[in-house]
Scaffold this motif. Structure first.
Motif, PDB file in Angstrom:
ATOM      1  N   THR A  48      39.963   2.683   8.850  1.00 51.67           N
ATOM      2  CA  THR A  48      40.902   3.613   8.977  1.00 51.67           C
ATOM      3  C   THR A  48      41.479   3.919   7.555  1.00 51.67           C
ATOM      4  O   THR A  48      41.167   3.266   6.610  1.00 51.67           O
ATOM      5  CB  THR A  48      42.299   2.692   9.910  1.00 51.67           C
ATOM      6  N   GLY A  49      42.550   4.789   7.763  1.00 54.21           N
ATOM      7  CA  GLY A  49      42.956   5.323   6.657  1.00 54.21           C
ATOM      8  C   GLY A  49      42.096   6.543   5.757  1.00 54.21           C
ATOM      9  O   GLY A  49      41.236   7.023   6.481  1.00 54.21           O
ATOM     10  N   LEU A  50      41.947   6.226   4.331  1.00 52.26           N
ATOM     11  CA  LEU A  50      41.380   7.324   3.853  1.00 52.26           C
ATOM     12  C   LEU A  50      39.748   7.442   4.034  1.00 52.26           C
ATOM     13  O   LEU A  50      39.203   8.284   3.921  1.00 52.26           O
ATOM     14  CB  LEU A  50      41.465   7.320   2.150  1.00 52.26           C
ATOM     15  N   ALA A  51      39.138   6.169   4.300  1.00 55.32           N
ATOM     16  CA  ALA A  51      37.638   6.200   4.692  1.00 55.32           C
ATOM     17  C   ALA A  51      37.447   6.836   5.845  1.00 55.32           C
ATOM     18  O   ALA A  51      36.351   7.376   6.230  1.00 55.32           O
ATOM     19  CB  ALA A  51      37.383   4.684   4.861  1.00 55.32           C
ATOM     20  N   ALA A  52      38.385   7.093   6.974  1.00 56.34           N
ATOM     21  CA  ALA A  52      38.296   7.703   8.176  1.00 56.34           C
ATOM     22  C   ALA A  52      38.628   9.380   7.914  1.00 56.34           C
ATOM     23  O   ALA A  52      38.589   9.798   8.915  1.00 56.34           O
ATOM     24  CB  ALA A  52      39.342   7.315   9.067  1.00 56.34           C
ATOM     25  N   ALA A  53      39.100   9.721   6.743  1.00 56.85           N
ATOM     26  CA  ALA A  53      39.735  11.143   6.786  1.00 56.85           C
ATOM     27  C   ALA A  53      38.053  12.031   6.792  1.00 56.85           C
ATOM     28  O   ALA A  53      38.420  13.163   7.501  1.00 56.85           O
ATOM     29  CB  ALA A  53      40.121  11.236   5.279  1.00 56.85           C
ATOM     30  N   PRO A  54      37.336  11.935   6.422  1.00 58.21           N
ATOM     31  CA  PRO A  54      35.929  12.858   6.528  1.00 58.21           C
ATOM     32  C   PRO A  54      35.660  12.757   7.893  1.00 58.21           C
ATOM     33  O   PRO A  54      35.110  13.989   8.334  1.00 58.21           O
ATOM     34  CB  PRO A  54      34.829  12.116   5.699  1.00 58.21           C
ATOM     35  N   SER A  55      35.934  11.810   8.874  1.00 61.63           N
ATOM     36  CA  SER A  55      35.781  11.928  10.369  1.00 61.63           C
ATOM     37  C   SER A  55      37.001  12.561  10.956  1.00 61.63           C
ATOM     38  O   SER A  55      36.616  13.579  11.984  1.00 61.63           O
ATOM     39  CB  SER A  55      35.516  10.616  11.150  1.00 61.63           C
ATOM     40  N   PHE A  56      38.230  12.116  10.603  1.00 59.73           N
ATOM     41  CA  PHE A  56      39.142  12.891  11.381  1.00 59.73           C
ATOM     42  C   PHE A  56      40.059  13.837  10.492  1.00 59.73           C
ATOM     43  O   PHE A  56      40.998  14.225  11.171  1.00 59.73           O
ATOM     44  CB  PHE A  56      39.996  11.726  12.015  1.00 59.73           C
ATOM     45  N   GLY A  57      39.903  14.042   9.324  1.00 58.24           N
ATOM     46  CA  GLY A  57      40.528  15.025   8.686  1.00 58.24           C
ATOM     47  C   GLY A  57      41.614  14.871   7.807  1.00 58.24           C
ATOM     48  O   GLY A  57      41.867  13.598   7.790  1.00 58.24           O
ATOM     49  N   PRO A  58      42.259  15.738   7.179  1.00 62.61           N
ATOM     50  CA  PRO A  58      43.303  15.425   6.171  1.00 62.61           C
ATOM     51  C   PRO A  58      44.617  14.613   6.662  1.00 62.61           C
ATOM     52  O   PRO A  58      45.205  14.184   6.044  1.00 62.61           O
ATOM     53  CB  PRO A  58      43.729  16.760   5.611  1.00 62.61           C
ATOM     54  N   LEU A  59      44.693  14.630   7.900  1.00 59.64           N
ATOM     55  CA  LEU A  59      45.781  13.706   8.517  1.00 59.64           C
ATOM     56  C   LEU A  59      45.600  12.154   8.010  1.00 59.64           C
ATOM     57  O   LEU A  59      46.841  11.704   7.843  1.00 59.64           O
ATOM     58  CB  LEU A  59      45.871  13.723  10.038  1.00 59.64           C
ATOM     59  N   LEU A  60      44.481  11.737   7.912  1.00 61.04           N
ATOM     60  CA  LEU A  60      44.262  10.135   7.504  1.00 61.04           C
ATOM     61  C   LEU A  60      44.552  10.077   6.072  1.00 61.04           C
ATOM     62  O   LEU A  60      44.645   9.055   5.552  1.00 61.04           O
ATOM     63  CB  LEU A  60      42.695   9.701   7.940  1.00 61.04           C
ATOM     64  N   ARG A  61      44.942  11.357   5.291  1.00 60.63           N
ATOM     65  CA  ARG A  61      45.254  11.177   3.900  1.00 60.63           C
ATOM     66  C   ARG A  61      46.734  10.699   3.721  1.00 60.63           C
ATOM     67  O   ARG A  61      47.154  10.262   2.628  1.00 60.63           O
ATOM     68  CB  ARG A  61      44.924  12.081   3.012  1.00 60.63           C
ATOM     69  N   PHE A  62      47.423  10.998   4.805  1.00 57.11           N
ATOM     70  CA  PHE A  62      49.034  10.658   4.679  1.00 57.11           C
ATOM     71  C   PHE A  62      49.339   9.748   5.669  1.00 57.11           C
ATOM     72  O   PHE A  62      48.790   9.470   6.747  1.00 57.11           O
ATOM     73  CB  PHE A  62      49.552  12.235   5.165  1.00 57.11           C
ATOM     74  N   VAL A  63      50.633   9.055   5.430  1.00 57.28           N
ATOM     75  CA  VAL A  63      51.197   7.837   6.287  1.00 57.28           C
ATOM     76  C   VAL A  63      51.575   8.508   7.703  1.00 57.28           C
ATOM     77  O   VAL A  63      51.488   7.545   8.480  1.00 57.28           O
ATOM     78  CB  VAL A  63      52.630   7.520   5.835  1.00 57.28           C
ATOM     79  N   THR A  64      51.757   9.694   7.872  1.00 59.97           N
ATOM     80  CA  THR A  64      52.134  10.093   9.298  1.00 59.97           C
ATOM     81  C   THR A  64      50.756  10.177  10.143  1.00 59.97           C
ATOM     82  O   THR A  64      51.033  10.042  11.264  1.00 59.97           O
ATOM     83  CB  THR A  64      52.503  11.699   9.207  1.00 59.97           C
ATOM     84  N   GLY A  65      49.575  10.019   9.482  1.00 61.40           N
ATOM     85  CA  GLY A  65      48.169   9.719  10.380  1.00 61.40           C
ATOM     86  C   GLY A  65      48.210   8.101  10.962  1.00 61.40           C
ATOM     87  O   GLY A  65      47.484   7.919  11.923  1.00 61.40           O
ATOM     88  N   THR A  66      49.176   7.248  10.705  1.00 62.04           N
ATOM     89  CA  THR A  66      48.831   5.936  10.986  1.00 62.04           C
ATOM     90  C   THR A  66      49.130   6.003  12.414  1.00 62.04           C
ATOM     91  O   THR A  66      48.456   5.064  13.193  1.00 62.04           O
ATOM     92  CB  THR A  66      50.012   5.060  10.526  1.00 62.04           C
ATOM     93  N   GLY A  67      50.001   6.846  13.099  1.00 60.28           N
ATOM     94  CA  GLY A  67      50.143   6.698  14.723  1.00 60.28           C
ATOM     95  C   GLY A  67      48.925   7.121  15.315  1.00 60.28           C
ATOM     96  O   GLY A  67      48.471   6.196  16.184  1.00 60.28           O
ATOM     97  N   PHE A  68      48.222   8.052  14.966  1.00 60.87           N
ATOM     98  CA  PHE A  68      46.947   8.644  15.758  1.00 60.87           C
ATOM     99  C   PHE A  68      45.939   7.552  15.477  1.00 60.87           C
ATOM    100  O   PHE A  68      45.071   7.033  16.370  1.00 60.87           O
ATOM    101  CB  PHE A  68      46.604  10.079  15.069  1.00 60.87           C
ATOM    102  N   ALA A  69      45.765   6.979  14.214  1.00 62.53           N
ATOM    103  CA  ALA A  69      44.860   6.049  13.871  1.00 62.53           C
ATOM    104  C   ALA A  69      44.955   4.647  14.573  1.00 62.53           C
ATOM    105  O   ALA A  69      44.017   4.139  15.387  1.00 62.53           O
ATOM    106  CB  ALA A  69      44.606   5.793  12.442  1.00 62.53           C
ATOM    107  N   ALA A  70      46.222   4.200  14.662  1.00 65.72           N
ATOM    108  CA  ALA A  70      46.315   3.126  15.187  1.00 65.72           C
ATOM    109  C   ALA A  70      46.159   2.887  16.726  1.00 65.72           C
ATOM    110  O   ALA A  70      45.819   2.115  17.400  1.00 65.72           O
ATOM    111  CB  ALA A  70      48.049   2.536  14.924  1.00 65.72           C
ATOM    112  N   HIS A  71      46.936   3.986  17.364  1.00 62.70           N
ATOM    113  CA  HIS A  71      46.683   4.293  19.018  1.00 62.70           C
ATOM    114  C   HIS A  71      45.340   4.302  19.228  1.00 62.70           C
ATOM    115  O   HIS A  71      44.779   3.455  20.293  1.00 62.70           O
ATOM    116  CB  HIS A  71      47.383   5.611  19.258  1.00 62.70           C
TER     117      HIS A  71
END
Length: 575
Positions: free
Chosen positions: A540-563
């Protein structure tokens, strides 16, 4: 991702491709020939802009077994075509908008060329026989299915060698209800994942120092570029957003006109951890290796606990990118990445070249200037730009900031690709990587402009071609946009060149485990639940950005990733 051409009879495929290739030029002819106020002109242009580029792009996607025929397939393909068309349209518009040369004709010509190429060129792999119709990263294997071997799919450098079996032949997720899940990392993504797993009654252990990367690898005096309304760590229940922390401390709420300082954000992370992840173990994980019943973790205390599943939320520091041309200087201590420096007073009085044009480069140069160093920004872009200021008044917590972008207004493309990480994952891998590279465009925060503009030299339109260390200084050879050379001599080079995911640099993973992972361009290939090709190992986090997009570069992506990650882990435990 289902693709339209794979479901049509062969006799219809070439006519459809030719029609798509000609659609843009038909729209261009309508633009030039029909009256501006005419309904036919507007209808032809809208149909082309909303559908045709996206339909042409779907040819480049891998097919999956879902909705292979019938109306579900048609609806899914049409929806995907609209999403891709909007993304391509924004890509075509933004360069003209930024250069103040926007016209409808230029945009339609650009999209017409893109549509023709996407429709007529053979997609990658179309001339090779495909031994299996389902790509392993598109859907998790069915319960009890044999894990894909190295001979099932093509491999990038660093993936499993042909014939080498995966380390653990079992289904995804923990093997039993009694399995422990280990979360490695206590930054925003690790804390968000841990509290969501805890709320789902998953037995877990969480390792790491709270906000360690933020404390040790970011400079004193830094302010966050993300707006406060988009800087909250996701929690399974309300009451733990940044605005709640500010209210508990008697501070202003989520006011987008007051940026968040690094010190305040670290305090917020500690407050979040104390309330929602009190069981955090402040221990460092030295090595993770595959074991018979899961994963064996080696801690700095010498303990070697066993975990059924592991979630890696180790942040970005391991992926700090330094251009190859600076490697010799880095070996002599004359060049380094920005993540290596917290106290910039060590550069007082020195000439420092800062490479980059984004927030990191501009803020480090500003902090260097304020520490009485002599910075010079070297950027490939013709000029540095700053985000527009937020609207007057306090931020509204009921609405996303600006156009839904973590950086507020001025980043429409970032807002578009951050809308749905699940849809982003369905895009062709080359397009995902290109969007990740280009979005967001390099810029500085709106509040930085007053502190940075005119305070230090900015060499725009320069490309670094050589760096020669010697006698305690570095001579940089630059080329301007016309190819003319320029040399500058500095005492140190600071690379504000961002982060690039490359699992070969993640020493935390045992070499055998690292080699068993399926990767693309250095990043792990992940399922929709953030699980890697090694069952039970999640990123999760930056390592997942190539799969799920720039959202995972920012803290606001924690909700999407955690769920999503929590749903995948709990689903695995029920198997």
């Amino acid at each position: 991702m289902t693709t339209l051409p794979t479901s049509l009879p062969p006799r219809w495929r070439w006519p459809l491709r030719i029609a798509l290739a000609l659609s843009g030029w038909l729209a261009l002819a309508a633009t030039l020939a029909l009256p501006d106020e005419g309904v036919p002109r507007l209808l032809i242009i809208c149909v082309f802009l909303l559908l045709c580029p996206g339909f042409a792009a779907t040819r480049w996607a891998r097919p999956t077994p879902w909705h292979e025929r019938g109306w579900p397939f048609v609806v899914e393909t049409a929806f995907l075509a609209v999403v891709l068309s909007l993304c391509l349209g924004v890509l075509a518009v933004e360069p003209f908008y930024l250069s103040e040369s926007f016209t409808t004709t230029r945009v339609i010509v650009t999209l017409a060329v893109m549509t023709s190429l996407l429709a007529l060129l053979p997609p990658p792999g179309s001339r090779r026989p495909r031994p299996r119709p389902i790509a392993p990263d598109d859907a998790p294997p069915s319960p009890g299915a044999r894990p894909a071997s190295a001979t099932d799919t093509p491999h990038e450098p660093g993936t499993t060698a042909p014939g080498k079996p995966p380390p653990r032949p079992r289904g995804p997720g923990p093997p039993s209800d009694g399995g422990i899940v280990a979360v490695v990392g206590a930054g925003p993504y690790g804390l968000a994942t841990a509290c969501h797993l805890q709320a789902a009654r998953v037995r877990l252990r969480v390792f790491g120092e709270t906000m360690e990367s933020w404390r040790a690898h970011m400079p004193d005096g830094m302010l966050l570029q993300t707006v406060p309304a988009a800087s909250a760590i996701a929690a399974p229940r309300q009451g733990y957003a940044l605005a709640d922390f500010r209210a508990a401390r008697g501070l202003d709420g989520a006011n987008d006109t007051r940026p968040v300082s690094l010190a305040e954000y670290i305090d917020y992370g500690r407050w979040f951890q104390e309330h929602l992840v009190p069981e955090l173990e402040p221990r460092r994980v030295r090595r993770i290796r595959a074991a018979e019943d899961g994963f064996r973790l080696l801690l700095d205390s010498g303990e070697e606990p066993l975990a059924a599943s592991v979630v890696l939320a180790t942040g970005a520091v391991a992926y700090a990118y330094v251009p190859r041309v600076l490697r010799a200087c880095a070996e002599e201590g004359l060049a380094s990445h920005t993540s290596r420096h917290r106290d910039l007073r060590r550069f007082t009085g020195e000439r420092v070249a800062v490479l980059g044009a984004g927030q990191s480069a501009l803020e480090y140069a500003t902090l260097l200037h304020e520490a009485r160093a002599r910075p010079t920004v070297v950027a490939r872009t013709p000029a540095v730009i700053f985000d527009p200021p937020p609207p007057n008044g306090a931020g509204d917590r009921s609405r996303p900031p600006g156009p839904g972008s973590p950086l507020g207004s001025g980043h429409p493309l970032l807002g578009a690709v951050c809308r749905n990480g699940a849809a982003y994952r369905r895009l062709p891998a080359p397009l995902r990587m290109e969007l990740l590279r280009a979005v967001p465009r390099p810029s500085g925060a709106w509040w930085l402009k007053e502190r940075a503009a005119g305070r230090f030299p900015v060499l725009g339109g320069r490309t670094l071609v050589a760096a020669e260390p010697g006698y305690g200084v570095v001579r940089l050879r630059l080329l301007d946009e016309h190819g003319w050379p320029q040399d500058i001599v500095v005492d140190h080079v600071l690379a504000a060149t961002g982060y690039r995911v490359d699992l070969r640099r993640l020493d935390l993973l045992d070499p055998d485990l690292r080699q068993s992972l399926r990767v693309f361009a250095g990043a792990p290939v992940l399922t929709s639940g953030f699980e890697s090709s090694t069952p039970g190992l999640y990123f999760t986090g930056l390592a997942a950005a190539p799969s799920f997009g720039p959202l995972l570069r920012f803290v606001t992506g924690t909700g999407f990733a955690a769920h999503r990650l929590t749903a995948a882990v709990t689903a695995g435990k029920r198997r």
